[in-house]
Design a protein around this motif. Structure first.
Motif, PDB file in Angstrom:
ATOM      1  N   THR A 146      -7.356   4.198   1.948  1.00 57.49           N
ATOM      2  CA  THR A 146      -6.437   3.117   2.317  1.00 57.49           C
ATOM      3  C   THR A 146      -7.206   1.804   2.466  1.00 57.49           C
ATOM      4  OG1 THR A 146      -4.927   4.663   3.405  1.00 57.49           O
ATOM      5  CG2 THR A 146      -4.783   2.343   4.068  1.00 57.49           C
ATOM      6  N   MET A 148      -7.331   5.497  -7.255  1.00 59.49           N
ATOM      7  CA  MET A 148      -8.358   4.507  -7.560  1.00 59.49           C
ATOM      8  C   MET A 148      -9.456   5.166  -8.388  1.00 59.49           C
ATOM      9  SD  MET A 148     -10.624   2.069  -5.023  1.00 59.49           S
ATOM     10  CE  MET A 148      -9.296   0.910  -4.688  1.00 59.49           C
ATOM     11  N   CYS A 200      -8.016   0.577  -0.969  1.00 59.75           N
ATOM     12  CA  CYS A 200      -6.820   0.054  -1.628  1.00 59.75           C
ATOM     13  C   CYS A 200      -6.543  -1.365  -1.139  1.00 59.75           C
ATOM     14  CB  CYS A 200      -5.632   0.985  -1.362  1.00 59.75           C
ATOM     15  SG  CYS A 200      -4.102   0.482  -2.180  1.00 59.75           S
ATOM     16  N   ILE A 260       0.831  -1.206   0.000  1.00 58.95           N
ATOM     17  CA  ILE A 260       0.000   0.000   0.000  1.00 58.95           C
ATOM     18  C   ILE A 260       0.866   1.257   0.000  1.00 58.95           C
ATOM     19  CG2 ILE A 260      -1.600   1.324   1.447  1.00 58.95           C
ATOM     20  CD1 ILE A 260      -2.941  -1.432   2.073  1.00 58.95           C
ATOM     21  N   TYR A 295      -3.115  -4.211  -9.640  1.00 58.93           N
ATOM     22  CA  TYR A 295      -3.602  -2.844  -9.390  1.00 58.93           C
ATOM     23  C   TYR A 295      -3.529  -2.023 -10.666  1.00 58.93           C
ATOM     24  CZ  TYR A 295      -4.839   1.101  -6.388  1.00 58.93           C
ATOM     25  OH  TYR A 295      -5.501   2.143  -5.793  1.00 58.93           O
ATOM     26  N   THR A 317       2.190   1.657  -3.379  1.00 61.53           N
ATOM     27  CA  THR A 317       1.139   2.110  -4.295  1.00 61.53           C
ATOM     28  C   THR A 317       0.977   3.624  -4.189  1.00 61.53           C
ATOM     29  OG1 THR A 317       0.021  -0.033  -4.118  1.00 61.53           O
ATOM     30  CG2 THR A 317      -1.293   1.818  -4.925  1.00 61.53           C
ATOM     31  N   TYR A 374      -3.979   6.850  -3.819  1.00 61.88           N
ATOM     32  CA  TYR A 374      -3.803   5.550  -4.468  1.00 61.88           C
ATOM     33  C   TYR A 374      -4.319   5.552  -5.904  1.00 61.88           C
ATOM     34  CZ  TYR A 374      -3.220   4.493   0.436  1.00 61.88           C
ATOM     35  OH  TYR A 374      -2.805   4.523   1.752  1.00 61.88           O
ATOM     36  N   ARG A 387      -9.019  -3.782  -2.622  1.00 56.64           N
ATOM     37  CA  ARG A 387      -8.652  -4.058  -4.030  1.00 56.64           C
ATOM     38  C   ARG A 387      -7.601  -5.163  -4.090  1.00 56.64           C
ATOM     39  NH1 ARG A 387      -9.193  -4.055  -9.561  1.00 56.64           N
ATOM     40  NH2 ARG A 387      -7.309  -3.384 -10.565  1.00 56.64           N
TER      41      ARG A 387
END
Length: 167
Positions: free
Chosen positions: A114, A60, A117, A32, A146, A35, A58, A120
């Motif tokens: 977070t 997303m 993430c 994480i 990812y 990322t 992140y 995911r």
């Protein structure tokens, strides 16, 4: 200016991972953090450069967020996990119906971003690398699950950004 990586790790990532109580928290923590280092350079930007839909540290996309709910968290067998994830939502920003705007909170709420993430990555079919310090393994996992094989990012870029922002 980037977020202080030690503060992100200790004040956001570690407490969120502890609350989620999912396997391999040490590996997930470094994945994480990597990322965030790669996707946003630890918060240099929170909206995708070039006008794309990705949001937060992140990066997303709202479609990915929605998929995490529709195809994973919304199943009744995962109600407890969904409750923990949704517990990170703030009242604002809210959507038109007054409920929290989850997509907007990817940018405004680091704890929620977070958690998403981690969800995911948790949904990915492949096992996390076994060694939390295996940077090549973390980068390959990020690329596969990812960024995806069709994504523009590379393993080499992930490693370089990890070393630059977290080294």
């Amino acid at each position: 200016m980037p977020i202080n990586s030690d503060q992100l790790r200790t004040l956001i990532v570690q407490p969120v991972l502890a609350a989620l109580n999912l396997p391999a928290p040490d590996v997930a923590e470094n994945l994480i953090m990597g990322t965030a280092a790669h996707e946003s350079h630890l918060g240099d930007y929170i909206k995708q450069v070039g006008g794309g839909p990705a949001m937060g540290i992140y990066q997303m996309e709202p479609a990915t967020l929605n998929d995490c709910y529709v195809n994973y968290l919304d199943y009744s067998s995962r109600a407890a996990l969904k409750t923990v994830v949704d517990g990170f939502l703030a009242a604002q920003p809210a959507g038109p119906d007054g409920s929290p705007d989850k997509a907007a909170q990817l940018a405004s709420n680091m704890a929620y971003a977070t958690a998403m993430c981690r969800i995911r990555y948790y949904r990915a079919p492949g096992a996390l690398p076994s060694d939390p310090n295996d940077l090549s393994g973390l980068a390959a996992y990020w690329k596969q699950y990812y960024n995806t094989p069709l994504g523009a990012g590379t393993v080499e870029q992930f490693i370089a950004d990890y070393n630059r922002y977290l080294g």
